[in-house]
Design an enzyme around this catalytic site. Structure first.
Site, PDB file in Angstrom:
ATOM      1  N   THR A 117      39.909  40.232  40.981  1.00 21.25           N
ATOM      2  CA  THR A 117      40.730  39.038  40.814  1.00 21.25           C
ATOM      3  C   THR A 117      40.808  38.214  42.102  1.00 21.25           C
ATOM      4  O   THR A 117      40.752  38.777  43.209  1.00 21.25           O
ATOM      5  CB  THR A 117      42.166  39.440  40.409  1.00 21.25           C
ATOM      6  OG1 THR A 117      43.009  38.298  40.528  1.00 21.25           O
ATOM      7  CG2 THR A 117      42.729  40.535  41.318  1.00 21.25           C
ATOM      8  N   TYR A 141      49.764  43.201  42.039  1.00 22.24           N
ATOM      9  CA  TYR A 141      48.581  43.051  41.183  1.00 22.24           C
ATOM     10  C   TYR A 141      47.318  42.947  42.043  1.00 22.24           C
ATOM     11  O   TYR A 141      46.357  43.703  41.857  1.00 22.24           O
ATOM     12  CB  TYR A 141      48.737  41.818  40.286  1.00 22.24           C
ATOM     13  CG  TYR A 141      47.471  41.467  39.538  1.00 22.24           C
ATOM     14  CD1 TYR A 141      46.890  42.394  38.669  1.00 22.24           C
ATOM     15  CD2 TYR A 141      46.848  40.228  39.699  1.00 22.24           C
ATOM     16  CE1 TYR A 141      45.716  42.086  37.990  1.00 22.24           C
ATOM     17  CE2 TYR A 141      45.689  39.917  39.024  1.00 22.24           C
ATOM     18  CZ  TYR A 141      45.128  40.851  38.178  1.00 22.24           C
ATOM     19  OH  TYR A 141      43.967  40.548  37.512  1.00 22.24           O
TER      20      TYR A 141
END
Ligand code: UDP
Length: 330
Positions: A117, A141
């Site tokens: 990501t 995250y």
């Protein structure tokens, strides 16, 4: 020989399963259906309902299905949720990925494609952001994914596992043939939420922050269409099969849109002026993230087909309509 797609009942994994089948590959989907749906797994793929952290199950699958490559999509992906539940994210995205990598090595899997990501960059000093900058994620995250990138690099060196890490920017849109789209039970991502607002499935949209250091004060993101993204995965797999070196590539178009710009596009494409409320910042959001997108084009020969925000929004809207009708029919 088959490709194991973890999270193949979910949004991006489901599109990957479709694309692999479209080109005649054998596909095994491993998904615990926590946010995915069995109906989202394309006919032709074998669905195994289970957890990718279940070592005995993964060992059995690798051996019985002769898994040559793993495309690992299964993950928790909501930034504010990761701030509220870091241990859940480190368990699911990091600890279980460690277990999966170990089983892959023990089982002789050759290639591993990892869904990483743009959140590994944190708040980059400059945009577009290129792969080689120092990584400094600002939320659990991003950190949960970065640790897997590190593990992969170490495992590749020690055990020869081939890998491609793809750092996704903001994935949106749907299969151009209308077969699949983003179906998650609780929408949190901007284009999906805005599409639901436009279709009257929710009472408008909250904009999380207009005091960022960006041209209009709202956050800037690089929105990449899901089939274009999946095409990068197919090319990554071909690259590894051809003996190509391990790689880490950004996946984005290299152009940013602000939240307010996205909202305008959704209003224009849908023709609906839905209510928009300006709210405070959401935890964990960086101001701007735009991909430096040279490497994926140069090393994988990636040429996007849907680099057009109105097209992406049209696909999202059209999938949202279908999904709504499907739910109504249930
Ligand atoms: N966003 C928003 N309202 C929403 C959903 C998202 O203002 O209902 C903003 C969010 O704060 C971020 C951007 O849209 O600045 C993109 O968020 P999203 O959750 O789509 O993806 P992320 O970049 O967090 O992965």
């Amino acid at each position: 020989m088959a490709v194991l797609v973890t999270g193949g009942a979910g949004y991006i994994g489901g599109h990957m399963a479709l694309a692999l089948l479209d080109r005649g590959e054998e596909v095994v989907v491993l998904d615990n259906l926590s946010t995915g749906y069995a109906w989202a797994v394309p006919p032709g793929a074998k669905l195994v309902v289970g957890d990718f952290g279940d070592e005995a199950l993964v060992d059995k699958l690798i051996a019985e299905e002769k898994i040559e490559a793993i495309a690992h999509f299964a993950a928790k992906i909501v930034v504010p949720e990761s701030v509220a539940d870091p241990l859940g994210y480190y368990l699911n995205n990091t600890a279980k990925a460690r277990a999966l990598l170990e089983r892959a090595v023990k089982g002789g899997v050759k290639h591993f494609i990892f869904s990483s990501t743009a959140a590994v960059y944190g708040e980059p000093a400059a945009n577009p952001v290129f792969e080689e900058v120092a990584l400094a994620p600002i939320n659990p995250y991003g950190r949960s994914k970065l640790m897997v990138e590190w593990m992969l690099a170490d495992v590749a060196k020690a055990h020869g596992l081939g890998f491609v890490v793809l750092r996704y920017f903001n994935v949106a849109g749907a299969d151009p043939q209308g077969r699949l789209g983003q179906s998650s039970p609780v929408a949190t991502h901007l284009i999906k939420v805005a599409s639901q607002a436009a279709l009257g499935h929710r009472d408008g949209l909250d904009v999380f922050g207009t005091d960022y250091p960006t041209p209009d004060g709202s956050c800037v993101r690089d929105y990449i269409q899901v089939s274009d993204l999946v095409d990068a995965h197919l090319r990554a797999l071909d690259h590894l099969r051809a003996g190509g070196e391990n790689l880490t590539c950004n996946c984005g178009y290299g152009r940013g849109f602000s939240v307010l710009e996205v909202v305008e596009v959704v209003k224009t494409v849908s023709g609906v002026d839905f209510p928009v409320r300006i709210k405070g910042r959401r935890a964990g959001d960086p101001a701007s993230l735009v991909a430096g997108a040279k490497r994926v084009r140069e090393t994988l020969g990636w040429i996007p087909k849907y680099d057009n925000l109105p097209t992406i929004v049209e696909q999202a809207l059209s999938w949202e309509r279908r999904l709504h009708n499907r739910k109504a029919a249930e």
